[in-house]
Design a protein around this motif. Structure first.
Motif, PDB file in Angstrom:
ATOM      1  N   THR A   1      46.463   5.478  -7.448  1.00 43.92           N
ATOM      2  CA  THR A   1      47.421   5.147  -7.877  1.00 43.92           C
ATOM      3  C   THR A   1      47.676   4.882  -6.610  1.00 43.92           C
ATOM      4  OG1 THR A   1      47.840   6.671 -10.224  1.00 43.92           O
ATOM      5  CG2 THR A   1      49.755   5.276  -9.057  1.00 43.92           C
ATOM      6  N   VAL A   2      48.187   3.127  -5.911  1.00 42.05           N
ATOM      7  CA  VAL A   2      48.591   2.940  -5.259  1.00 42.05           C
ATOM      8  C   VAL A   2      50.765   2.928  -5.426  1.00 42.05           C
ATOM      9  CG1 VAL A   2      49.635   1.122  -4.135  1.00 42.05           C
ATOM     10  CG2 VAL A   2      46.715   0.909  -4.783  1.00 42.05           C
ATOM     11  N   GLN A   3      51.284   3.462  -5.115  1.00 37.51           N
ATOM     12  CA  GLN A   3      52.387   3.955  -5.413  1.00 37.51           C
ATOM     13  C   GLN A   3      53.593   3.892  -3.891  1.00 37.51           C
ATOM     14  OE1 GLN A   3      51.567   7.026  -7.023  1.00 37.51           O
ATOM     15  NE2 GLN A   3      52.348   8.932  -5.330  1.00 37.51           N
ATOM     16  N   GLU A   4      54.795   3.965  -4.464  1.00 40.20           N
ATOM     17  CA  GLU A   4      55.220   4.028  -2.781  1.00 40.20           C
ATOM     18  C   GLU A   4      56.159   5.043  -1.988  1.00 40.20           C
ATOM     19  OE1 GLU A   4      59.452   2.846  -4.993  1.00 40.20           O
ATOM     20  OE2 GLU A   4      58.719   0.881  -4.807  1.00 40.20           O
ATOM     21  N   ASN A   5      55.647   6.173  -2.893  1.00 37.86           N
ATOM     22  CA  ASN A   5      56.053   7.211  -2.762  1.00 37.86           C
ATOM     23  C   ASN A   5      54.481   8.303  -2.190  1.00 37.86           C
ATOM     24  OD1 ASN A   5      58.969   7.391  -1.724  1.00 37.86           O
ATOM     25  ND2 ASN A   5      58.944   7.214  -4.326  1.00 37.86           N
ATOM     26  N   GLU A   6      54.544   9.326  -1.684  1.00 34.43           N
ATOM     27  CA  GLU A   6      53.470  10.211  -0.722  1.00 34.43           C
ATOM     28  C   GLU A   6      53.523  10.761  -3.067  1.00 34.43           C
ATOM     29  OE1 GLU A   6      53.565  14.155   0.864  1.00 34.43           O
ATOM     30  OE2 GLU A   6      55.350  13.152   1.722  1.00 34.43           O
ATOM     31  N   SER A   7      52.032  11.575  -2.847  1.00 27.74           N
ATOM     32  CA  SER A   7      51.447  12.616  -3.862  1.00 27.74           C
ATOM     33  C   SER A   7      52.986  13.567  -4.426  1.00 27.74           C
ATOM     34  CB  SER A   7      50.383  13.138  -4.183  1.00 27.74           C
ATOM     35  OG  SER A   7      49.975  13.860  -5.152  1.00 27.74           O
ATOM     36  N   PRO A   8      53.090  13.509  -6.077  1.00 25.50           N
ATOM     37  CA  PRO A   8      53.708  14.816  -6.089  1.00 25.50           C
ATOM     38  C   PRO A   8      53.891  16.226  -6.328  1.00 25.50           C
ATOM     39  CG  PRO A   8      53.711  13.190  -8.107  1.00 25.50           C
ATOM     40  CD  PRO A   8      53.206  12.382  -7.021  1.00 25.50           C
ATOM     41  N   ASN A   9      52.097  16.412  -6.013  1.00 24.95           N
ATOM     42  CA  ASN A   9      51.193  16.795  -6.191  1.00 24.95           C
ATOM     43  C   ASN A   9      51.944  18.346  -5.586  1.00 24.95           C
ATOM     44  OD1 ASN A   9      48.560  19.294  -5.704  1.00 24.95           O
ATOM     45  ND2 ASN A   9      48.751  18.209  -8.418  1.00 24.95           N
ATOM     46  N   TYR A  10      51.654  19.991  -6.312  1.00 29.22           N
ATOM     47  CA  TYR A  10      52.226  20.702  -5.430  1.00 29.22           C
ATOM     48  C   TYR A  10      51.602  20.872  -4.023  1.00 29.22           C
ATOM     49  CZ  TYR A  10      53.407  25.714  -4.117  1.00 29.22           C
ATOM     50  OH  TYR A  10      53.468  26.774  -3.519  1.00 29.22           O
ATOM     51  N   TYR A  11      50.359  20.655  -3.956  1.00 32.79           N
ATOM     52  CA  TYR A  11      49.650  21.309  -3.155  1.00 32.79           C
ATOM     53  C   TYR A  11      49.910  19.700  -1.723  1.00 32.79           C
ATOM     54  CZ  TYR A  11      47.018  24.453  -5.470  1.00 32.79           C
ATOM     55  OH  TYR A  11      47.337  25.162  -6.763  1.00 32.79           O
ATOM     56  N   GLN A  12      50.665  18.629  -2.525  1.00 32.43           N
ATOM     57  CA  GLN A  12      50.947  18.184  -1.176  1.00 32.43           C
ATOM     58  C   GLN A  12      52.087  18.434  -0.808  1.00 32.43           C
ATOM     59  OE1 GLN A  12      49.031  14.669  -0.528  1.00 32.43           O
ATOM     60  NE2 GLN A  12      50.951  14.490   1.044  1.00 32.43           N
ATOM     61  N   ARG A  13      53.222  18.957  -1.527  1.00 33.30           N
ATOM     62  CA  ARG A  13      54.945  19.226  -1.280  1.00 33.30           C
ATOM     63  C   ARG A  13      55.251  20.458  -0.611  1.00 33.30           C
ATOM     64  NH1 ARG A  13      57.690  14.608  -3.368  1.00 33.30           N
ATOM     65  NH2 ARG A  13      56.727  13.033  -3.357  1.00 33.30           N
ATOM     66  N   ARG A  14      54.137  21.094  -0.928  1.00 31.86           N
ATOM     67  CA  ARG A  14      54.191  22.419  -1.473  1.00 31.86           C
ATOM     68  C   ARG A  14      53.637  23.348  -0.268  1.00 31.86           C
ATOM     69  NH1 ARG A  14      59.948  23.185  -2.364  1.00 31.86           N
ATOM     70  NH2 ARG A  14      59.872  25.433  -2.269  1.00 31.86           N
ATOM     71  N   ASP A  15      52.603  22.788   0.069  1.00 36.61           N
ATOM     72  CA  ASP A  15      51.378  23.383   0.625  1.00 36.61           C
ATOM     73  C   ASP A  15      50.822  22.672   1.777  1.00 36.61           C
ATOM     74  OD1 ASP A  15      49.410  25.687   1.269  1.00 36.61           O
ATOM     75  OD2 ASP A  15      48.872  25.424  -0.781  1.00 36.61           O
ATOM     76  N   TYR A  16      49.788  22.822   2.384  1.00 36.61           N
ATOM     77  CA  TYR A  16      49.053  22.664   3.743  1.00 36.61           C
ATOM     78  C   TYR A  16      50.110  21.473   4.793  1.00 36.61           C
ATOM     79  CZ  TYR A  16      44.846  23.843   1.405  1.00 36.61           C
ATOM     80  OH  TYR A  16      43.967  24.354  -0.138  1.00 36.61           O
ATOM     81  N   LYS A  17      51.425  22.089   5.082  1.00 31.97           N
ATOM     82  CA  LYS A  17      51.889  22.137   6.017  1.00 31.97           C
ATOM     83  C   LYS A  17      52.126  22.985   7.250  1.00 31.97           C
ATOM     84  CE  LYS A  17      54.564  18.469   2.475  1.00 31.97           C
ATOM     85  NZ  LYS A  17      56.351  18.781   2.226  1.00 31.97           N
ATOM     86  N   ILE A  18      52.480  21.744   8.455  1.00 31.36           N
ATOM     87  CA  ILE A  18      52.990  23.264   9.725  1.00 31.36           C
ATOM     88  C   ILE A  18      54.216  23.402   9.553  1.00 31.36           C
ATOM     89  CG2 ILE A  18      51.938  23.392  12.073  1.00 31.36           C
ATOM     90  CD1 ILE A  18      50.569  21.243  11.420  1.00 31.36           C
ATOM     91  N   LEU A  19      54.413  24.793   9.553  1.00 29.28           N
ATOM     92  CA  LEU A  19      56.226  24.738   9.228  1.00 29.28           C
ATOM     93  C   LEU A  19      56.293  25.046  10.651  1.00 29.28           C
ATOM     94  CD1 LEU A  19      56.075  26.355   5.222  1.00 29.28           C
ATOM     95  CD2 LEU A  19      56.688  24.472   6.109  1.00 29.28           C
ATOM     96  N   PRO A  20      58.102  24.919  11.233  1.00 29.24           N
ATOM     97  CA  PRO A  20      57.923  25.668  12.190  1.00 29.24           C
ATOM     98  C   PRO A  20      58.661  26.790  12.219  1.00 29.24           C
ATOM     99  CG  PRO A  20      60.437  24.468  10.699  1.00 29.24           C
ATOM    100  CD  PRO A  20      58.647  24.284  10.227  1.00 29.24           C
ATOM    101  N   PRO A  21      58.875  27.304  13.044  1.00 30.76           N
ATOM    102  CA  PRO A  21      58.462  29.182  13.725  1.00 30.76           C
ATOM    103  C   PRO A  21      59.282  29.815  12.844  1.00 30.76           C
ATOM    104  CG  PRO A  21      57.716  27.491  15.902  1.00 30.76           C
ATOM    105  CD  PRO A  21      57.985  26.761  14.912  1.00 30.76           C
ATOM    106  N   ASP A  22      60.235  29.404  12.900  1.00 25.93           N
ATOM    107  CA  ASP A  22      61.474  30.076  12.401  1.00 25.93           C
ATOM    108  C   ASP A  22      61.244  30.186  11.047  1.00 25.93           C
ATOM    109  OD1 ASP A  22      62.362  27.701  12.342  1.00 25.93           O
ATOM    110  OD2 ASP A  22      64.556  27.463  12.213  1.00 25.93           O
ATOM    111  N   ALA A  23      60.312  29.006   9.850  1.00 27.21           N
ATOM    112  CA  ALA A  23      59.764  29.597   8.157  1.00 27.21           C
ATOM    113  C   ALA A  23      59.435  30.951   9.353  1.00 27.21           C
ATOM    114  CB  ALA A  23      59.615  28.760   8.234  1.00 27.21           C
ATOM    115  N   THR A  24      59.587  32.096   8.457  1.00 27.61           N
ATOM    116  CA  THR A  24      58.737  33.265   8.771  1.00 27.61           C
ATOM    117  C   THR A  24      58.281  34.385   7.594  1.00 27.61           C
ATOM    118  OG1 THR A  24      61.468  34.339   8.587  1.00 27.61           O
ATOM    119  CG2 THR A  24      59.907  33.692  10.800  1.00 27.61           C
TER     120      THR A  24
END
Length: 369
Positions: free
Chosen positions: A207-230
């Motif tokens: 799907t070509v779309q205006e926003n990134e995928s709304p899927n959980y694994y795009q939005r709430r995983d596989y991200k480098i969180l800052p060190p104070d997210a403990t």
């Protein structure tokens, strides 16, 4: 959809890696050295019945069979490494601080030959709009329920998907054979240089779309969180602010000798060391690997084997003869450099999910006699 032969459940998906010594025995990763990363069951789909829908911001939506993907578009081949974002998580966990996630060692990576139509050719046929700035191309698999979502999805910027030199393909073959069921049969996305979380398997929607995928694994995983997210609670405020991981970093691993081995030092006083190295994103190939047997005081240049040094997206296998003194608790380190000038540092910053660790490669706890 066909899920009558699911081997693994939502509760117990297939996640495994090979012994690292087995992994570096071959430039092209063979069947018995694949790693597996799943968030749900493995669907067994029929190539004769499966279709891929192309929709969204296109003028001519398509529904393509596997036969059409094979016959209606030029087939493109790319050799590249597939990496889990959590590769080497064990090192971050044990060397820096506890993290959340599967305890991947050093072998959640594989180097394979992929073949199929270019994504750009498929999107051009669908009439992707000319004003492409800021758009995304999202990939979806709606075949099975996952641990944290009803489907699996990911996306990249449309510009990345359309780059001819980006070599994004809809892979129908892997190492000159149809994709294995566990690796996306009959079609998956291959995005060289980008984390495997975006290489959606069992692909059924683009799907070509205006926003990134709304899927959980795009939005709430596989991200480098800052060190104070403990912990999970303190991480909540960051999920919508931190961008998803895309490009994988420069990295190397010492595979032989492995941790905690006993080594008999030859008369030369040098130990043969082997491993792999991968470039950062699209800045390959790896151009240099250095190896140290004295804690980083001195370094030896490794030999980069085979034709790998000429390939942009793939790993290199390397070997070096390294001086090491007799004794216990010895360690051997490696650091890689790529054509873009990226070089591994001693450590990478800690993050809660333990992703994209790329500190020096190391074999620790060696007894040299």
């Amino acid at each position: 959809m066909s899920t009558t032969e699911v081997e693994y459940s939502v509760d117990k998906p297939l996640n495994r890696e090979p012994p690292v010594k087995r992994l570096v025995a071959s430039f092209i990763t063979p069947d018995d050295a694949y790693y597996d990363r799943n968030h749900g069951p493995i669907p067994h789909l029929s190539a004769d019945k499966h279709t891929v829908t192309v929709n969204g911001l296109v003028s001519q939506p398509l529904t393509l069979s596997i036969a059409q993907l094979r016959s209606d578009f030029p087939q493109h081949e790319v050799v590249c490494a597939l990496q889990c974002a959590g590769n080497r998580r064990h090192t971050m966990r044990t060397l820096l601080k506890e993290v959340q996630g599967i305890d991947w060692m050093d072998a959640a990576v594989m180097n394979c030959k992929w073949r199929g139509p270019r994504l750009r050719d498929v999107l051009e046929k669908a009439g992707v709009q000319k004003n492409r700035e800021g758009l995304h191309v999202a990939f979806g698999c709606y075949q099975v329920k996952c641990q944290d979502d009803d489907w699996f999805g990911g996306s990249v910027k449309l510009e990345r998907g359309l780059r001819e030199d980006g070599e994004v393909i809809l892979a129908l073959e892997m190492n000159d054979k149809p994709l294995p069921h566990a690796h996306g049969h009959p079609v998956r996305v291959v995005i060289p240089g980008v984390t495997g979380a975006r290489w959606v398997k069992w692909l059924d929607r683009i799907t070509v779309q205006e926003n990134e995928s709304p899927n959980y694994y795009q939005r709430r995983d596989y991200k480098i969180l800052p060190p104070d997210a403990t912990d999970s609670q303190s991480a909540q405020k960051y999920w919508d602010k931190v961008p998803p991981i895309m490009e994988m970093p420069i990295n190397s691993v010492v595979a032989v000798p492995d941790d905690n081995e006993t080594i008999t030092l030859p008369p030369s006083g040098k130990v043969e060391v082997n491993g792999y190295a991968v470039p950062q994103g699209d800045q390959g190939p790896v151009t240099r690997v250095e190896v140290s047997g004295d804690g980083g005081k001195t370094w030896v240049d490794a030999q980069l084997e085979g034709s790998a040094k000429d390939k942009k997206w793939c790993w290199v296998l390397w070997r070096a003869d390294v001086p090491v003194e007799k004794g216990s608790g010895r360690e051997i380190l490696s650091r890689a450099t790529d054509a873009g000038g990226n070089t591994q540092q001693e450590h990478s910053e800690w993050n809660l999910r333990g992703v994209v660790y790329n500190g020096y490669g190391a074999s620790r706890g060696l007894a040299v006699v």
